[in-house]
Motif scaffolding. Structure first.
Motif: not given
Length: 174
Positions: A140-168
């Motif tokens: 649960n703590s790892t998933l909570a941290a990932l949720d926080t990280l994803n929300e933080l990154l979404s504020r600064h790095f909006p998704p880009r259409d057609g951008r491939p997944n570059q890392l597994p």
């Protein structure tokens, strides 16, 4: 962050702690279901932001590295390079490194991410994990941290259409 032992006895104790933390400890803390949930959380996050996230779990440093006082940060930086997390099109790779022997977490962000997100945000994410780890709650703590990280990154790095997944997205257990 924990201070590294400088005395010979302190370095020996640290090396023994690492020697006694096995791959079995990693499997117990991060069983298949947890690793699958981490992979799914990273994939969900990368749907709402354009950064690339990797998570690496290492049960323990090798004896030589532990005795030589290789810090968690130094190891995270080495893995960031080794796994090519720096090698993304927009310099937006993020590594979450977990050292189970010391129950420490370190985040290494590529330069584009590092310019936009400060140390307090990274420390809060690490603290979410380390507090959970102290209670034996890795899932649960790892998933909570990932949720926080994803929300933080979404504020600064909006998704880009057609951008491939570059890392597994799968977590790496060394």
């Amino acid at each position: 962050m924990t201070a590294l032992p400088s005395s010979f006895n302190g370095r020996c104790k640290r090396a023994l702690k690492h020697a006694s933390t096995t791959a079995r400890a990693a499997r117990q803390a991060f069983p298949t279901a947890t690793l699958r949930a981490i992979e799914e959380a990273i994939a969900r996050g990368e749907a709402i932001h354009s950064a690339e996230v990797r998570l690496i779990v290492e049960p323990a440093l090798g004896l030589e590295a532990a005795f030589k006082n290789v810090s968690n940060r130094e190891r995270a930086l080495a893995l960031f390079a080794q796994y090519g997390i720096w090698d993304t099109e927009e310099n937006c790779g993020v590594l979450i490194y977990i050292n189970l022997a010391e129950r420490q977490v370190d985040i290494v962000a590529d330069r584009n991410v590092g310019r936009r997100i400060g140390a307090p945000e990274w420390q809060a994410i690490c603290q979410t994990m380390t507090q959970g780890f102290a209670n034996g709650d890795y899932h649960n703590s790892t998933l909570a941290a990932l949720d926080t990280l994803n929300e933080l990154l979404s504020r600064h790095f909006p998704p880009r259409d057609g951008r491939p997944n570059q890392l597994p997205n799968a977590a790496i257990v060394i």
